[in-house]
Design an enzyme around this catalytic site. Structure first.
Site, mmCIF file in Angstrom:
data_model
loop_
_atom_site.group_PDB
_atom_site.id
_atom_site.type_symbol
_atom_site.label_atom_id
_atom_site.label_comp_id
_atom_site.label_asym_id
_atom_site.label_seq_id
_atom_site.Cartn_x
_atom_site.Cartn_y
_atom_site.Cartn_z
ATOM 1 N N HIS A 66 0.842 -1.199 0.000
ATOM 2 C CA HIS A 66 0.000 0.000 0.000
ATOM 3 C C HIS A 66 0.877 1.250 0.000
ATOM 4 C CE1 HIS A 66 -3.826 2.123 1.699
ATOM 5 N NE2 HIS A 66 -3.083 2.977 1.010
ATOM 6 N N LEU A 69 2.713 6.502 -5.352
ATOM 7 C CA LEU A 69 3.887 7.006 -6.077
ATOM 8 C C LEU A 69 3.592 8.314 -6.812
ATOM 9 C CD1 LEU A 69 5.549 3.765 -7.531
ATOM 10 C CD2 LEU A 69 6.178 5.075 -5.509
ATOM 11 N N HIS A 185 -10.867 0.839 1.333
ATOM 12 C CA HIS A 185 -10.609 2.049 2.128
ATOM 13 C C HIS A 185 -11.916 2.263 2.900
ATOM 14 C CE1 HIS A 185 -9.342 6.395 2.681
ATOM 15 N NE2 HIS A 185 -10.625 6.440 2.948
ATOM 16 N N ASN A 284 -5.430 10.028 6.794
ATOM 17 C CA ASN A 284 -6.743 9.421 6.713
ATOM 18 C C ASN A 284 -6.627 7.919 6.515
ATOM 19 O OD1 ASN A 284 -9.506 9.206 6.597
ATOM 20 N ND2 ASN A 284 -9.628 9.680 4.409
ATOM 21 N N ASP A 311 1.344 2.881 3.551
ATOM 22 C CA ASP A 311 0.466 3.952 3.057
ATOM 23 C C ASP A 311 1.299 5.223 2.819
ATOM 24 O OD1 ASP A 311 -1.653 5.395 2.129
ATOM 25 O OD2 ASP A 311 -2.777 5.423 4.013
ATOM 26 N N HIS A 315 3.408 14.381 0.127
ATOM 27 C CA HIS A 315 2.792 15.628 -0.344
ATOM 28 C C HIS A 315 3.845 16.713 -0.411
ATOM 29 C CE1 HIS A 315 -1.313 14.210 -0.400
ATOM 30 N NE2 HIS A 315 -1.138 13.668 0.792
#
Ligand code: DOR
Length: 431
Positions: A66, A69, A185, A284, A311, A315
């Site tokens: 998970h 990219l 999800h 999240n 995960d 950013h």
């Protein structure tokens, strides 16, 4: 790449063969050609490169089922090149990128693009996850079979839930035909909409809108019910609540085909990390409470939670500089995952064997990819880590474009020394 490499004196842990002991591994032409325990192989010749792994753990390459990219479309956050290199630095030799790119990976053209680009520029193996629905809009199933033929190994709308239960039911039915996992999800948007952190006293005191734990639990319960009637393979992503753990535990006892993952931040950090409006702790599902951490650790210990995945959600700095409400969700995770996970062994939550199972063997088995083993004649995908070495997690240390982790400037324990993919050696600290 040297023809022959011999890794000596390391503590080899390979759950796929029940191996946990000191030994040597011989690599030839990118493949494992020998594994020798204790002094069976004194070995070495001048024609070999010798890696002395004394005091280190020698593990099958880690597999991250998970990750994000960001390419195509969000190259300012990460690219296939920078992401796979960051993964390598985290000890991962294979990873599965989620489809929330731009365009969304909801068709065979995007799937093929990712595979081709990763082959040309990537530093580790990349197995894409296709979207369940077109544009991840949750209404119309994507061309799952065509993406599967192009190389997608699972399907998910990660980043968004599939709110429509009929669509999710059909996806699970399809997954049965293709024999691939549907990765949920789990988030009920009607309960979470507008929320930016865990709902509780801290969200109230900060004046931030909360995401209740039940928003996750409800969807986990729904998806388990759908897996039960369809017989499809369900995998629950990023488990963050005690409620989810209990639901998955019971479903497994009933024989439902469900597997689950959690991420290092969910057993390491609580919602307290948000204090001071730290956007690097905005993720999240959100960071929860110490009770949830205890339940997740118990779920890892008793096998309810099969996998530790990152995960990894990089950013751009400017995006995380926004005010808390407007900053994007996500934690950069490749380069801290193993250190944080080794803490579970130090705390006696998991044995080393169980930890490696969750970081390598189980994700390989769930995604049906040929990784997660040190068996002779398999690709030489190997991670060598010094479990005791400490380092400071600075921005400079993080290779990923995403420096967004609430652990910045912390001292972490457990440093990767080498990551070897198909025999190609990456040495983290050149001699
Ligand atoms: O925090 C998150 N970030 N959670 C997700 O589900 C998506 C991810 C992203 O893509 O940034």
């Amino acid at each position: 790449m040297p023809e022959k490499v011999l890794i000596i004196k390391g503590h080899i842990v390979d759950p796929s063969q029940g191996i946990d002991g000191i030994g040597s591994i011989l690599i030839e032409k990118g493949m494992i050609k020998g594994l020798f325990l204790s002094n069976e192989f004194e070995g070495g010749s001048i024609h070999m490169r010798i890696i002395d792994a004394k005091g280190a753990l020698v593990l099958p390459g880690l597999v991250d089922m998970h990750a994000h990219l960001r390419e195509p479309g969000y190259e300012h956050k990460e690219t296939i090149q920078t992401g796979t290199f960051a993964a390598l630095r985290g000890g991962f030799t294979a990873l599965c990128p989620m489809p929330n790119t731009n365009p969304v990976n909801d068709n065979a053209t995007v799937t093929s693009f990712i595979i081709r680009k990763a082959f040309q520029e990537g530093y580790c193996k990349v197995y894409p996850i296709g979207a369940i629905t077109k544009g991840q809009k949750g209404t119309e199933l994507a061309e799952m079979a065509l993406m599967y033929e192009a190389g997608a190994v699972a399907f998910s709308d990660d980043g968004r839930p599939v709110m429509n239960s009929l669509v999710m039911r059909r996806a699970l039915e399809y997954s049965k035909v293709l024999d691939v996992p549907i990765i949920s999800h789990a988030e009920d948007l009607t309960l979470s909409e507008g929320g930016v952190m865990n709902e509780g006293i801290i969200s109230s005191s900060l004046g931030l809108r909360g995401i209740p734990r039940v928003a996750e639990d409800i969807m986990v319960a729904r998806d388990i019910a759908l897996a039960k009637i369809t017989g499809g393979r369900l995998h629950i992503a990023h488990v963050s609540t005690s409620g989810s753990v209990e639901l998955i535990r019971r479903a497994k006892q009933e024989g439902v085909k469900v597997t689950a993952e959690t991420c290092p931040h969910y057993f390491t950090l609580t919602e307290d990390a948000v204090l001071g409006y730290n956007t690097n702790a905005k993720v999240n599902p959100p960071l929860r409470t110490s009770e949830d951490i205890l339940a997740i650790k118990e779920g890892l210990r008793d096998g309810t939670i099969d996998v530790i995945a990152t995960d990894h959600a990089p950013h751009h700095r400017d995006e995380k500089m926004l005010d808390f409400d407007n900053a994007p969700f996500g934690i950069s995770g490749f380069e801290t995952a193993l250190s944080l996970s080794l803490e579970l062994v130090r705390e006696d939550v998991l044995t080393l064997n169980d930890l490696v199972t969750k970081l390598s063997l189980n994700p390989s088995n769930i995604m049906r990819i040929s990784s997660g083993t040190l068996k002779v004649d398999s690709d030489a995908d190997i991670t060598i880590v010094d479990p005791h070495r400490k380092y400071k997690l600075t921005e400079e240390y993080i290779y990923s474009k995403g420096k967004n982790t609430p652990l910045l400037n912390n001292e972490l324990t457990g440093k990767i020394l080498y990551t070897i993919t198909k025999g190609r050696i990456y040495c983290h600290e050149p001699a």
